[in-house]
Enzyme design. Structure first.
Site, mmCIF file in Angstrom:
data_model
loop_
_atom_site.group_PDB
_atom_site.id
_atom_site.type_symbol
_atom_site.label_atom_id
_atom_site.label_comp_id
_atom_site.label_asym_id
_atom_site.label_seq_id
_atom_site.Cartn_x
_atom_site.Cartn_y
_atom_site.Cartn_z
ATOM 1 N N LYS A 225 93.561 109.948 51.648
ATOM 2 C CA LYS A 225 93.168 111.145 52.411
ATOM 3 C C LYS A 225 94.394 111.949 52.846
ATOM 4 C CE LYS A 225 91.043 108.925 55.765
ATOM 5 N NZ LYS A 225 91.142 107.497 55.414
ATOM 6 N N ARG B 197 85.510 109.910 63.170
ATOM 7 C CA ARG B 197 85.382 108.549 62.641
ATOM 8 C C ARG B 197 84.125 107.864 63.139
ATOM 9 N NH1 ARG B 197 91.108 107.590 61.676
ATOM 10 N NH2 ARG B 197 91.464 105.651 60.597
ATOM 11 N N ARG C 146 101.845 100.143 50.440
ATOM 12 C CA ARG C 146 102.147 101.456 51.043
ATOM 13 C C ARG C 146 103.417 101.398 51.885
ATOM 14 N NH1 ARG C 146 97.762 104.975 54.258
ATOM 15 N NH2 ARG C 146 97.653 103.268 55.749
ATOM 16 N N ARG D 281 103.612 100.430 57.803
ATOM 17 C CA ARG D 281 102.845 100.666 59.027
ATOM 18 C C ARG D 281 102.395 99.342 59.620
ATOM 19 N NH1 ARG D 281 98.322 105.319 58.248
ATOM 20 N NH2 ARG D 281 97.161 103.848 59.516
ATOM 21 N N ARG E 191 90.282 96.984 59.844
ATOM 22 C CA ARG E 191 90.088 98.435 59.765
ATOM 23 C C ARG E 191 88.956 98.760 58.802
ATOM 24 N NH1 ARG E 191 95.711 99.974 57.887
ATOM 25 N NH2 ARG E 191 95.008 102.122 57.791
HETATM 26 P P1 AMP Z 1 94.807 106.572 60.441
HETATM 27 O O1 AMP Z 1 96.232 106.960 60.269
HETATM 28 O O2 AMP Z 1 93.858 107.720 60.293
HETATM 29 O O3 AMP Z 1 94.423 105.378 59.597
HETATM 30 O O4 AMP Z 1 94.654 106.103 61.971
HETATM 31 C C1 AMP Z 1 95.379 104.987 62.475
HETATM 32 C C2 AMP Z 1 94.707 104.431 63.721
HETATM 33 O O5 AMP Z 1 94.664 105.439 64.753
HETATM 34 C C3 AMP Z 1 93.248 104.012 63.557
HETATM 35 O O6 AMP Z 1 93.118 102.703 63.018
HETATM 36 C C4 AMP Z 1 92.761 104.082 65.012
HETATM 37 O O7 AMP Z 1 93.240 102.992 65.787
HETATM 38 C C5 AMP Z 1 93.464 105.336 65.514
HETATM 39 N N1 AMP Z 1 92.640 106.560 65.266
HETATM 40 C C6 AMP Z 1 92.976 107.628 64.474
HETATM 41 N N2 AMP Z 1 92.008 108.544 64.465
HETATM 42 C C7 AMP Z 1 91.025 108.070 65.251
HETATM 43 C C8 AMP Z 1 89.737 108.540 65.638
HETATM 44 N N3 AMP Z 1 89.261 109.702 65.181
HETATM 45 N N4 AMP Z 1 88.990 107.774 66.472
HETATM 46 C C9 AMP Z 1 89.451 106.592 66.938
HETATM 47 N N5 AMP Z 1 90.638 106.077 66.611
HETATM 48 C C10 AMP Z 1 91.428 106.799 65.779
#
Ligand code: AMP
Length: 217
Positions: free
Chosen positions: A14, A89, A128, A161, A172
């Site tokens: 994404k 989400r 990654r 990460r 996740r």
């Molecule tokens: P991502 O980089 O999008 O995978 O986000 C990394 C982490 O940030 C996720 O696993 C959540 O802990 C938190 N996070 C990011 N966006 C959201 C969201 N819209 N709602 C809740 N937690 C979020």
């Protein structure tokens, strides 16, 4: 106007596609994950508050995330569109987003769902590496940086990460199935959902995405 949402499991690509779209249409890439990681990096009050949750792969509280997006959508750079990556989400976030957009006389126009099966995701996330400075993502097998472990653009060492550890990845993915899959159905029912095969090479996915979004306005 290009008001776009990227949906899909962690590791679907994404962020990579969102960066292409942002450049192509000159609209901001709004990644809630990047925003939270930035706060964590700066050790701000918000960053310290969310650190444990983010590193464990759980979701941050809906109200807090909605407040962050609400603030971001008041910035003038979203006038010609935006690309949301990592938000909404949950169904509750999707409903809140609808209200926020209605208030500023906007609506979601394209929801791009990048579909990838679980076994491929786990492989991808373990390979990654990301640039801590610009957030660009690499894959040590399929998309390595030009110089050994250095970002092609920033030339700083790439990092893994914290939430890409195998135990956390599974966490996740479970959270994604429980809470985010319903969001896909939410948009499917609205006829704004476009499903893309995220197992294809990055350039192929990019072509498909640009085809769906049409020419720059
Ligand atoms: P991502 O980089 O999008 O995978 O986000 C990394 C982490 O940030 C996720 O696993 C959540 O802990 C938190 N996070 C990011 N966006 C959201 C969201 N819209 N709602 C809740 N937690 C979020």
């Amino acid at each position: 106007m290009k008001n776009i949402i990227m949906l899909g499991p962690p590791g679907a690509g994404k962020g990579t596609q969102a960066k292409f779209i942002s450049k192509e249409f000159s609209i901001p890439h709004i990644s809630t994950g990047d925003m939270l990681r930035d706060e964590m990096e700066r050790k701000s009050e918000l960053g310290r508050k969310v650190e444990e949750i983010v590193n464990s792969g759980k979701l941050v509280d809906d109200d807090l995330m909605v407040a962050i997006i609400k603030k971001r959508l008041t910035q003038p750079d979203v006038a010609n569109g935006f690309i949301l990556d990592g938000f909404p989400r949950t169904i509750s976030q999707a409903r809140a987003l609808d209200k926020l957009l209605e208030n500023i006389k906007k609506r979601v126009e394209f929801v791009l769902y990048v579909e990838v099966p679980e076994d491929i995701l786990v492989q991808r996330l373990s390979a990654r590496r990301v640039c801590p400075k610009c957030g660009r993502a690499y894959n040590v097998i399929s998309n390595p940086p030009r110089d050994d472990n250095l970002c092609d653009v920033c030339h700083v060492p790439l990092v893994v990460r914290k939430d890409d550890k195998p135990e956390t990845v599974r966490n996740r993915y479970r959270v994604y199935l429980d809470l985010t899959l319903p969001v896909i159905e939410y948009y499917r029912n609205r006829n704004v959902l476009f499903t893309i095969d995220g197992t294809l090479p990055v350039e192929k996915v990019k072509d498909m995405v640009l085809n769906i979004l049409g020419g720059a306005e």
